[in-house]
Design an enzyme around this catalytic site. Structure first.
Site, mmCIF file in Angstrom:
data_model
loop_
_atom_site.group_PDB
_atom_site.id
_atom_site.type_symbol
_atom_site.label_atom_id
_atom_site.label_comp_id
_atom_site.label_asym_id
_atom_site.label_seq_id
_atom_site.Cartn_x
_atom_site.Cartn_y
_atom_site.Cartn_z
ATOM 1 N N GLN A 136 30.542 -94.650 -7.290
ATOM 2 C CA GLN A 136 29.149 -94.714 -7.398
ATOM 3 C C GLN A 136 28.723 -95.254 -6.323
ATOM 4 O O GLN A 136 27.774 -95.007 -5.215
ATOM 5 C CB GLN A 136 28.137 -94.349 -8.073
ATOM 6 C CG GLN A 136 28.302 -92.917 -8.795
ATOM 7 C CD GLN A 136 28.655 -91.208 -7.845
ATOM 8 O OE1 GLN A 136 27.852 -90.960 -6.819
ATOM 9 N NE2 GLN A 136 29.364 -90.934 -8.830
ATOM 10 N N ASN A 164 26.169 -92.744 -12.269
ATOM 11 C CA ASN A 164 26.809 -91.703 -11.300
ATOM 12 C C ASN A 164 25.520 -90.225 -11.480
ATOM 13 O O ASN A 164 25.885 -89.211 -11.060
ATOM 14 C CB ASN A 164 27.774 -91.168 -11.784
ATOM 15 C CG ASN A 164 28.510 -90.871 -12.926
ATOM 16 O OD1 ASN A 164 28.197 -91.877 -13.946
ATOM 17 N ND2 ASN A 164 28.972 -89.943 -13.951
ATOM 18 N N CYS A 203 31.190 -83.510 -15.128
ATOM 19 C CA CYS A 203 32.741 -83.780 -16.316
ATOM 20 C C CYS A 203 31.777 -82.881 -17.856
ATOM 21 O O CYS A 203 32.758 -82.227 -18.465
ATOM 22 C CB CYS A 203 33.321 -84.634 -17.128
ATOM 23 S SG CYS A 203 32.797 -86.307 -15.613
ATOM 24 N N SER A 207 37.093 -95.429 -5.866
ATOM 25 C CA SER A 207 37.672 -94.150 -5.455
ATOM 26 C C SER A 207 37.107 -93.614 -4.583
ATOM 27 O O SER A 207 36.082 -93.622 -4.250
ATOM 28 C CB SER A 207 37.052 -92.985 -6.774
ATOM 29 O OG SER A 207 37.574 -91.759 -7.017
ATOM 30 N N HIS A 220 37.459 -90.856 -3.288
ATOM 31 C CA HIS A 220 36.625 -89.239 -2.812
ATOM 32 C C HIS A 220 35.189 -88.632 -3.125
ATOM 33 O O HIS A 220 34.180 -88.382 -2.554
ATOM 34 C CB HIS A 220 37.320 -87.629 -3.916
ATOM 35 C CG HIS A 220 36.625 -88.225 -4.937
ATOM 36 N ND1 HIS A 220 36.192 -87.123 -5.804
ATOM 37 C CD2 HIS A 220 37.440 -89.496 -6.578
ATOM 38 C CE1 HIS A 220 35.933 -87.231 -7.011
ATOM 39 N NE2 HIS A 220 36.857 -88.227 -7.263
ATOM 40 N N GLY A 262 39.375 -93.474 -9.498
ATOM 41 C CA GLY A 262 38.358 -94.223 -10.422
ATOM 42 C C GLY A 262 38.706 -93.978 -12.129
ATOM 43 O O GLY A 262 38.436 -95.368 -12.339
ATOM 44 N N SER A 263 39.147 -93.339 -12.562
ATOM 45 C CA SER A 263 39.668 -93.332 -14.124
ATOM 46 C C SER A 263 40.659 -94.367 -14.493
ATOM 47 O O SER A 263 40.213 -94.953 -15.084
ATOM 48 C CB SER A 263 39.977 -92.062 -14.226
ATOM 49 O OG SER A 263 38.778 -90.734 -13.849
ATOM 50 N N THR A 321 55.696 -95.293 -6.682
ATOM 51 C CA THR A 321 55.787 -94.932 -4.980
ATOM 52 C C THR A 321 54.318 -94.835 -4.747
ATOM 53 O O THR A 321 53.754 -94.032 -4.882
ATOM 54 C CB THR A 321 56.836 -93.636 -4.482
ATOM 55 O OG1 THR A 321 57.816 -94.063 -5.058
ATOM 56 C CG2 THR A 321 56.820 -94.260 -3.129
HETATM 57 C C1 LIG Z 1 33.841 -90.134 -10.003
HETATM 58 C C2 LIG Z 1 33.787 -91.122 -10.764
HETATM 59 C C3 LIG Z 1 34.866 -92.243 -11.741
HETATM 60 C C4 LIG Z 1 35.816 -90.700 -11.790
HETATM 61 O O1 LIG Z 1 36.319 -91.493 -10.575
HETATM 62 P P1 LIG Z 1 37.911 -90.562 -10.216
HETATM 63 O O2 LIG Z 1 38.553 -91.348 -9.161
HETATM 64 O O3 LIG Z 1 37.293 -89.674 -10.422
HETATM 65 O O4 LIG Z 1 38.777 -90.814 -11.493
HETATM 66 C C5 LIG Z 1 34.302 -93.167 -12.910
HETATM 67 N N1 LIG Z 1 33.302 -94.001 -12.155
HETATM 68 C C6 LIG Z 1 32.329 -93.034 -12.203
HETATM 69 C C7 LIG Z 1 30.834 -94.135 -11.763
HETATM 70 C C8 LIG Z 1 32.164 -91.624 -10.882
HETATM 71 O O5 LIG Z 1 31.424 -91.781 -10.471
#
Ligand SMILES: *Cc1c(COP(=O)(O)O)cnc(C)c1O
Length: 393
Positions: free
Chosen positions: A181, A153, A326, A201, A203, A72-73, A239
């Site tokens: 989210q 989040n 964080c 993202s 996870h 996500g970042s 890759t």
């Molecule tokens: C977790 C999160 C991110 C970051 O995603 P990563 O895959 O951990 O880099 C960005 N934005 C929101 C709203 C998130 O909850």
């Protein structure tokens, strides 16, 4: 083993069994590089393109509009820096975002401010929701991009995404949403909801960590963030992480099938938790009571420290959060809670519980048994609480 109740699903979720099963062959037999022309590489390539199609379908996009990233970042950084730098060449140097974005967005726009971009940070009011009329008033001739998160989040509030997208279309401004989210948890349709760029993202919906995607609407021009090889149609080098891409698609496929039924179940659990936590005196719910993610509970208990609360919950096997993962480790209160107007001392006493489909009513009953006595104990030792009760006496 000791009882563990994991209720920090906004921080991350465990990989589900079918997701791991889908990934394993691509870590073992089908390890090839998708750019290679022999069959071992082509098997990986085929799986990767099937994954792209699955993800696109869940977003209402076409496969060509989905680009894989490291999470996500990276997707947030790429969308914002990529559009900003492309639009700067057309004389547009203004960005609009909100005060309670994830740091992946906030720190990115702050970096652009240092490069000379102007940024407007929209208020999110006490309910944690941006206002359409304020967005409309903030748009200028030089506005290149609006970036507003789909769902927050920390407090789970859901933004009026289709309306934001509609305003952006009307003023010919690109619209990016950090939907990390939301994807897998809410029905997302990039066409119906007028979205130009969207970050996700894996996870956060029971997929692996370190993999995500950026949806880029056909025709949107953005500069590359990662330069190198010709992967991802020359827009994102490196890759491809085939096993995780396959895992992400499997996780999203499962999540998207069950959104409505899961949300119904989660809302019942969430509302029972909220209702009972609010019976504790001097407790407030943060964020809109209904326009929030089905799994999100965020409350503040006056007179205590969220960090002490977390440690005592952990001693009872409960994994929760005091704000954003964080910011734990720093003593500053969450920027999200400050953005909705909480005073520092109340923001400090906050607790975030985020549920997933793996949680049950029994988990909620366990939390409701353990938590109130902990709050009472912490308050009995707190000078701040003594001050509050003396004032009310
Ligand atoms: C977790 C999160 C991110 C970051 O995603 P990563 O895959 O951990 O880099 C960005 N934005 C929101 C709203 C998130 O909850």
């Amino acid at each position: 083993m000791e009882k563990i109740v994991y209720v920090d699903n906004a921080a991350t979720t465990p990989i589900s069994a079918p997701v791991l099963d889908a990934m394993l062959p691509f870590l073992k037999t089908h390890f090839g590089n998708p750019s290679s022309i022999y069959s071992v590489g082509q098997t990986a390539k085929k799986a990767m393109e099937e994954a792209r199609a699955t993800i696109a379908a869940c977003l209402g996009a076409t496969p060509r509009e989905v680009y894989f990233t490291s999470g996500g970042s990276e997707a947030d950084n790429w969308a914002i820096k990529g559009v900003a730098r492309a639009m700067q060449k057309k004389g547009k140097n203004h960005i609009i975002t909100s005060k309670f974005e994830h740091h992946a967005v906030l720190h990115t726009v702050q970096a652009l401010e240092k490069e000379g971009f102007a940024v407007t940070y929209l208020d999110v009011h006490d309910d944690g929701i941006v206002r359409i009329d304020e967005l409309e008033r903030a748009i200028k001739d030089k506005t290149a991009l609006v970036s507003i998160m789909y769902a927050n989040n920390e407090i789970g509030t859901i933004q009026p995404i289709p309306e934001i997208g509609e305003v952006c279309r009307r003023y010919n401004v690109l619209f990016h949403t950090d939907a990390v989210q939301a994807v897998g948890h809410l029905r997302v349709d990039v066409v119906e909801q007028n979205i130009d760029l969207l970050s996700l993202s894996a996870h956060k919906f029971h997929g692996p960590k370190g993999i995500g995607a950026l949806y880029v609407k056909n025709g949107v021009v953005l500069q590359n963030l990662i330069e190198g090889g010709a992967q991802e149609r020359r827009r994102r080098a490196g890759t491809e992480n085939v096993a995780e891409i396959v895992g992400m698609a499997k996780a999203l496929e499962i999540a998207c099938e069950g959104i409505e039924s899961q949300n119904e179940k989660l809302i019942a659990i969430r509302d029972k938790l909220i209702e009972n936590l609010l019976k504790i005196e001097h407790t407030r719910l943060n964020g809109h009571p209904k326009k929030r993610l089905a799994g999100n509970v965020n409350v503040s208990f006056s007179g205590i420290e969220g960090e002490s609360l977390l440690l005592m919950l952990d001693a009872n096997g409960i994994c929760a959060s005091s704000g954003s993962a964080c910011t734990s480790g720093s003593l500053d209160p969450s920027h999200v809670l400050l953005a909705i107007g909480l005073p520092h001392e109340i923001a400090h006493g906050s607790l975030r519980i985020t549920l997933s489909e793996e949680n049950s009513m029994a988990d909620v009953d366990y939390i409701l048994g353990v938590l109130p006595p902990i709050v009472a104990k912490l308050r009995s030792m707190s000078p701040l609480w003594e001050k509050i009760t003396r004032k009310n006496a």
